[in-house]
Design an enzyme around this catalytic site. Structure first.
Site: not given
Ligand code: GLN
Length: 536
Positions: A382, A507, A509
């Protein structure tokens, strides 16, 4: 079968790891092939945590359905592998606004609207509503905050009432301090915490004790005596190498079997294959044969919880690559004095995570430049992608002072700019580009190799994006555009040609799980391991 409930309360202090316990229970229920859905209650009056500072509250977790929720939801997903939904997050803000909206509509005409029964009924119907909509075997309710807080008192009362008409197992998580000089485990605080819960009409089925060292038999006996609970129901939750060990640690104490019995399940045996699969992954976290060192260059370093999903995604990928993970947390502001080379010398890979605001930006850009010029693998998430573009524009394309309009209004080259759809939005709550979005991946790129597919769905949370005006010139100078919005052509993923360097507007993750690590993290850790081998 009618849905059953497990409710978890914490005593004495926050930060004992209720999220880890809830997640472990989800995992244990899955080991028995039962379908469980978690619900989290947070007492604050914010509608959701989207407007909170990650520095105070930890990471804001984003779900596929655009909800901005407490970071515990990340742990639920990392353990269970199931995508959560926004309705599973119940906050004080949501409850009060619902009740007030109902009152205005005239739903309670003629009544005094009160905490009991109106608010408590609202809670019960919310929770039973989730049970009805999702049809799980068990709903696991994590009550945020601590017993005795004003903020969650009405919620605890609602849970007591829930148990009057449902099968409910109550669990109390408490803390056993150890006074160093004597080394004795002290139970008095736990006794007082329990008393508070019992005063509210709740007798816990289990008491889980958070301690730094294994719970002693005599400590268990003492708590059992004071709580009218059997000794075997006092469960050890002592410090563990990895939170993923917790479900196995509970099983080793027989907690799982007692829990199944209390839920009045039918004696179904545990699914040994599932347990074995989990165990082998957990073993890999600790006993890998090589090491990988990753520098995370960010700005919320004093509260590592701000980056918990990033850290866990690295843990997952390191385990899958059979490597022990070493994270070097680097405060980006501290790189602004020119110490990049020294501070990042040992890094096998550099990662710049998401973030907001101007502080620390130049340090992150210096770290990216260092990685690009020195063949160090890089992953930008990001903000980390936006800065990768800015660094490339400034240092490779000669666009002096290139910047994002988030940080500078007068830059001549706003290579990152506010999204069109954001230009007229003033309200801050829930208004960013949020949730899961598909990206189209370009064939033959590193992103393609990582995903192994030509499209990828990842979660987003941002207001700024790549400014398409500069796409041609950046591409001409060698920046590769490897992903764009599906059905549009806004740049979503960029990469270097020289060596592994990927920046994504998403994102990834947030979707990484121990049992299925995020593809971009896998590729990054693999590249970092490769560069380490070359160095040594
Ligand atoms: N601040 C940037 C934006 O709003 C990046 C956001 C993020 O990293 N989550 O676009």
């Amino acid at each position: 079968m009618q849905t059953k409930y497990i409710v978890i309360f914490g005593s004495l202090l926050s930060g004992l790891g209720k999220g880890g316990i809830t997640s472990s229970l989800l995992k244990i229920l899955d080991f028995y092939d039962y379908r469980a859905v978690p619900v989290k209650f947070d007492g604050y009056l914010n509608y959701d945590c989207g407007t909170m500072n990650p520095y105070r509250h930890g990471e804001v977790f984003v779900l596929d359905d655009k909800s901005e929720v407490d970071m515990d939801f990340g742990m639920y997903e990392r353990f269970s592998g199931i995508n959560m939904k926004g309705i599973q997050s119940i906050t004080g803000g949501k409850l009060f606004s619902k009740v007030i909206a109902k009152e205005r509509r005239g739903d309670y005409l003629g009544e005094d609207v009160q905490i009991i029964p109106h608010l408590t009924n609202e809670i019960i119907s919310n929770i039973e509503g989730i049970a009805e909509a999702e049809g799980p075997d068990v709903v696991v309710v994590e009550v945020g905050g601590t017993v005795g807080d004003i903020e969650n008192s009405y919620f605890i009362e609602a849970m007591r009432q829930l148990s009057l008409r449902n099968e409910v197992v109550f669990i109390n998580l408490t803390y056993i301090p150890k006074i160093d000089v004597v080394g004795e485990q002290k139970t008095k605080p736990a006794q007082i915490g329990l008393r508070l819960l019992m005063q509210l009409g709740i007798m816990p089925n289990f008491i889980i004790c958070r301690t730094s060292t294994p719970l002693l038999e005599k400590t268990k006996e003492k708590i059992a005596l004071h709580s009218s609970t059997k000794k075997e129901r006092i469960v050890d939750d002592s410090d563990m190498g990895s939170v993923y060990e917790l479900p196995l640690h509970f099983i080793s104490q027989g907690f799982d079997r007692m829990l199944m019995a209390d839920l009045k399940f039918d004696g179904r045996p545990i699914n040994k294959e599932k347990v074995q699969k989990w165990k082998s992954l957990v073993d890999r976290i600790r006993s890998a044969d090589k090491e990988v060192s990753i520098a995370i260059v960010g700005k919320y370093m004093d509260l590592k919880d701000s980056y918990v999903s990033v850290r866990e995604a690295l843990v997952h990928s390191a385990a899958a690559n059979n490597a022990n993970l070493k994270i070097n947390w680097v405060e980006s502001e501290e790189l602004e004095d020119g110490s990049v080379k020294r501070r990042l010398a040992d890094a096998d890979g550099v990662l710049v995570p998401g973030g907001f605001g101007e502080r620390g930006i130049e340090g992150m850009i210096a770290a990216i430049k260092f990685a690009r010029e020195n063949g160090v693998p890089y992953l930008g998430l990001c903000l980390g992608m936006q800065l990768m573009v800015i660094e490339y524009a400034r240092n490779v394309c000669g666009m002096d002072g290139a910047n994002s309009s988030e940080f500078s209004d007068d830059s001549a080259y706003k290579v990152i700019d506010i999204m069109d759809s954001q230009k007229w939005i003033d309200a801050k709550g829930g208004t960013m580009r949020l949730g899961a979005w598909d990206a189209a991946i370009r064939e033959g790129t590193m992103a393609h190799a990582a995903y192994g597919r030509l499209s990828a769905s990842e979660r987003h949370r941002h207001r700024y994006e790549f400014n398409s005006t500069y796409r041609e010139i950046l591409e001409e100078k060698g920046l590769v555009v490897s992903g764009t919005t599906a059905g549009g052509n806004v740049v979503e993923i960029v990469e270097w040609k020289s060596h592994f360097g990927i920046g994504t507007q998403a994102h990834p993750e947030l979707k990484s799980r121990l049992e299925s690590p995020a593809p971009l993290f896998m590729a990054f850790v693999r590249a970092a391991l490769g560069s380490r081998q070359e160095k040594h």
